[in-house]
Structure formats: C-alpha cells, structure tokens
Design an enzyme around this catalytic site. Structure first.
Site, short mmCIF file in Angstrom:
data_model
loop_
_atom_site.label_atom_id
_atom_site.label_comp_id
_atom_site.label_asym_id
_atom_site.label_seq_id
_atom_site.Cartn_x
_atom_site.Cartn_y
_atom_site.Cartn_z
CD GLU A 241 -3.13 -1.18 2.40
OE1 GLU A 241 -2.47 -1.60 3.47
OE2 GLU A 241 -3.55 -0.27 2.33
CD GLU B 65 -3.84 -5.92 4.13
OE1 GLU B 65 -3.41 -6.79 3.22
OE2 GLU B 65 -3.46 -4.84 4.36
#
Lengths: 273, 243
Positions: B114, B134
């Site tokens: 990210e 995640e």
C-alpha cells in the site's frame, strides 16, 4: 419475530434451493453454492424462463445468507452466448429483461462470485461474467460482444462494466467491432483473471471458492464494498470509506481471531461475527 | 536526518527514505508511521528536494506489512479513527506534488504494498513478491490499498489480489501494471537513482504540474480534467514568459 439481519456465515444452508428450469441448477458444496447453466439445447442462448430462474437462484442464495462464495459455470464446454431474440426485441417496451435481472442479481450477491468459463461466451454471457468478482476461463474459451452487429446495444451493463474491467480503449474495440477474442487475449487485456487448460477450470473454480471461504466473511464483504463502491468515488472519498469500514471491523471477533491466529502461527477459524 | 525506523538522506535533489527495521522485515509500526510522517513532511517542505525514493533496508523485504504484534494494543475504534485522521500519513503522501518512486525488493506485502501504491512510480527487483493478505487475517487494507490498487491495476485485477490474498512475483506485477519496471537486484537502486535524476533534471514546476494534472484529473469527469490541464498549461507558459 421480525427480520433478522443476515450475517455472512451464520445462516443454515438449505438442502434444496428452487430449481424452476432444467437449464439452471443449484448445488451446494460446503459453504460454496454452485449455479450451473446447461444451455446445450438452446445453443448457449439463455431463455426467458432461464434468466428468471438464474435471477431467482441468486436472490435465494443471497436471502439465505449462508453461502460464503458463489460459482457460476456452464456444463463443460459451455457458458452462455446471449439471450433469446424475443427478449431483446421486447426490451425497449419493458426496459428490462430476465437476463438483465440475472446480471443485477449476480452483481448484488453478498458473497463473492466466481465465473468459471469454458467455451464460447458472447453478449449476455460476457455481461453475466462481468457482474462476477473473478473470472477464470479455460484456454478454449472465446469472448465477443456482438450486439452492434445485430443493430442493438448491450443492455445488461456491458457498456458500463466492460470499460471498468478492461479500460475504455479495449472495451470500445470489442463493442464497436464485435470481434471474437481468445482466452489468451482476454487474459492479456484483463477480461479474465486466470486461464487454465480445458477440463481444469471448474475444479479450479471450486478450489478458488473454497479458499475464499477460508477468509473472514465480514472482511471479504467490506473489502468488496470498498473496492467496488470506492471506484465510483474520488480517491479522497474512497479513502474515507475504506477507513470507516476498517474501524467497523475492529469491533468484530473475526479480527481478534485473525490477528491472534497469525501470532500463534495457526490457521484462523472465522465465524462471521 | 535519521529517525528510529526511517533513514532520511539527501543527495542532489533526491531524498532517499529507507524503511529501517530489517530484523522485522521493515514491518510498519506506529513508530514508523510517526517517522514517515516527519520524513514525508520534510520531502514536502524542503525546496531542495525535487523527487523522493522509498526503499527498504536489509536483504529480505521492502516491507512485509503491518506489525501485527501491535494490533492487540489498538485503542477503541472511535479513538483509532480520530488518530487516523489527525495524523493522516497516507493523505500526506498522496497529496505530495513532488514525484515519489518506490524501489521494492523481497516481500512487499500489506501496508508495504500500500505504501508503494502511494508512490507515483514503482520499480521492483526480480525477487520481489507482492500481496495483500489482510482479508485472511480478518481485516481489510487500511493504508489506502482498497482504493489505490484498483486505480493502478483496475478493479477486476485488484479484487483477485485482495479476495484471494495470493502473492504475485515481479513479472506478473509488471504484466498487470502494478510495477513500471523490473530490474535485477543489483540494478534496483541504480535504476531508481537514474529515474530520479531524470525527473530532477526537469523544471520542477512542470514536473509537479504534470503529476497533479494526472492524479487530480483521474478524480474528475473528462471535461473537468481537460479544464484542469489547461490551467496547468497556462501556469507553466506564463512562468516561461516571465523567466
């Protein structure tokens, strides 16, 4: 009594779901619901009743709430090549079609949907696949959007979802020319995520669906919402959406289990709470 | 300038930011968030800095994700949300008008991926692995990944990565457009440096106008994006006349 909110992974899987036509069958394998289209008798064309049955099947799976993943497939060598002519002619009058309703129902699925494609796909078949989260295909699959050649427009989301998946330039080429592309080209432009040898694709779809079932159901649902809704927002608004969903997840037992299992080096057991 | 978890170096017009927790695969921690916030503020405010490169220390990782050992101590969601927007690191990075290059090797997972997505260019060595695990941990990406990833590789490919949690290698990352270039491990930082130097050699105002026109334009309908572009053209031309 009253409406109980549907929590993913908390419902009971029904032993039998409605089977209104022979062309649309629904089966459950663990927490995966498999919807199979058998359009061999109609040359791949989805009939009016079949479209309604497919929409009803998707809605029934959604209402039941127990499925953690959905697979949409054809019988080996097939998927879907379009909708009956009668429906297409009538659509301006009724502004909808059973096929378009099926596409809507698929897109609204609370569980992630995998399209397992094996064979020629065109028109509504492509639009059904585009409404799914993941598209996997056999190497003998082909893809086409031939509506313009017949003097009509795609009307089940093809003009909107196709550019969002493959980009405007590739979408316009497919839509304007109506050319058929093979699985390798579909993979290259991003229309399908993964390509497998013929004969493998349905098994791979079930395997992939099984892996989706191992994830935390609420995180999966919020993730899809963040990606899908976020693409319609500005980046700034999308980041707000992501953060809010993230903090909401902090209240779930699954988050605690996920972190704990990682630190304890074991597989997590998510319950969808 | 050095911080507990980030090394900040300046050579010429290039700022080098090195995530520096190699013993923890450069896992993103609260301390690293605060360190990066200061380092990125320096990138923003230092007029000598024209372009920045983000990289990871050690042999094994750019950044393997968030430091999950800290997750047990998380404050209530209400407090966490307040802190998130009080110290909005990702908003700070995404809002920089100076170009950022991520040079990734080894593991580039979760918040690491990210972070690289908050940069403008991503180059990777051929040993790099990318993934967003995640959802398998019961959470969703929270460093902007659910928004930045689909904007870089498209929604369909993004959903594949985030729903399955599968890792991909540098070649696949290049094929789907996640990274701009792939190099050998030895060539990673020289390539980053040469890219950064080429950017730093341009008129900084024009470079920043081009970056903002693209990034802001992506949030706008085409007609408004064209109008924005015209404004930036006007700005750069008027500078040339004055100069």
């Amino acid at each position: 009594m009253g409406d109980t909110p549907k929590t993913p992974g908390r419902g009971r899987l029904p032993s039998a779901l409605p089977l209104p036509t022979l062309a649309v069958t629904v089966a459950t394998e663990g927490r995966v619901v498999v919807i199979t289209l058998d359009l061999r008798d109609s040359d791949g064309i989805l009939g009016t009743d079949d479209g309604a049955a497919l929409a009803a099947a998707c809605e029934s799976v959604a209402n039941d709430g127990a499925a953690l993943a959905l697979v949409l497939m054809g019988v080996p060598g097939t998927f879907c090549s379009g909708e009956t002519e009668a429906t297409e002619r009538g659509f301006l009058g009724q502004l909808d079609s059973p096929g378009a309703a099926a596409v809507r129902a698929l897109a609204a699925s609370p569980a992630p949907v995998i399209a397992a494609i094996d064979g020629p796909v065109s028109g509504l078949g492509v639009e059904l696949a585009l409404a799914c989260d993941l598209r996997i295909a056999s190497d003998r699959s082909t893809f086409a959007m031939p509506a313009l050649l017949k003097g009509v427009l795609p009307f089940a989301g093809g003009t909107q979802r196709l550019p969002r998946v493959v980009g405007r330039a590739h979408a316009l080429e497919l839509l304007l020319l109506g050319d058929t592309i093979d699985a390798a080209e579909a993979h290259r432009i991003g229309l399908v995520n993964r390509v497998f040898p013929a004969g493998d694709v349905h098994g791979k779809a079930l395997m992939l669906a099984g892996r989706l079932c191992e994830k935390a159901p609420i995180a999966t649902r919020y993730l899809r919402e963040a990606v899908q809704k976020g693409m319609d927002l500005t980046l700034d608004q999308g980041l707000r959406l992501e953060a809010d969903l993230y903090f909401l997840i902090q209240t779930t037992a699954d988050r605690t289990e996920g972190i704990r299992s990682f630190l304890e080096r074991r597989k997590p057991e998510f319950r969808g709470e | 300038m050095s911080f507990p978890t980030v090394v900040y170096e300046k050579t010429g017009g290039i700022a080098w930011l090195t995530l520096n927790r190699p013993e923890r695969l450069n896992a993103f921690s609260v301390q690293m968030r605060d360190d990066l916030y200061q380092a990125m503020t320096a990138v923003r405010d230092d007029p000598e800095v024209l372009v920045a490169v983000l990289k990871g220390a050690g042999d094994r990782a750019f950044c393997a994700g968030a430091d999950l050992t800290e997750f047990g101590t998380a404050p209530s969601p209400v407090i966490a949300r307040q802190v998130r927007w009080e110290r909005d690191l990702w908003g700070l990075i995404l809002g920089l008008s100076k170009p950022l290059i991520a040079a990734a090797h080894g593991f580039c997972l979760g918040s690491g991926l990210e972070m690289s997505l908050c940069c403008d260019l991503r180059i990777a060595s051929d040993d790099a692995r990318f993934g967003l695990p995640e959802v398998g941990l019961g959470i969703i990406p929270a460093a902007g990944g659910s928004q930045t990833l689909p904007r870089v590789i498209g929604g369909a490919r993004a959903l594949d990565l985030v729903l399955t949690g599968d890792y991909i290698d540098a070649a696949e990352a290049h094929r789907i457009g996640l990274v701009n270039r792939v190099t050998t491990r030895d060539a990673l930082y020289p390539t980053a440096e040469s890219l950064a130097q080429r950017i730093a050699a341009q008129d900084p105002v024009v470079v920043q106008a081009a970056k903002l026109a693209v990034n802001r334009g992506l949030d706008l309908p085409l007609a408004e994006g064209m109008a924005l572009e015209a404004q930036y053209v006007e700005l750069t031309l008027s500078r040339r006349k004055r100069g």
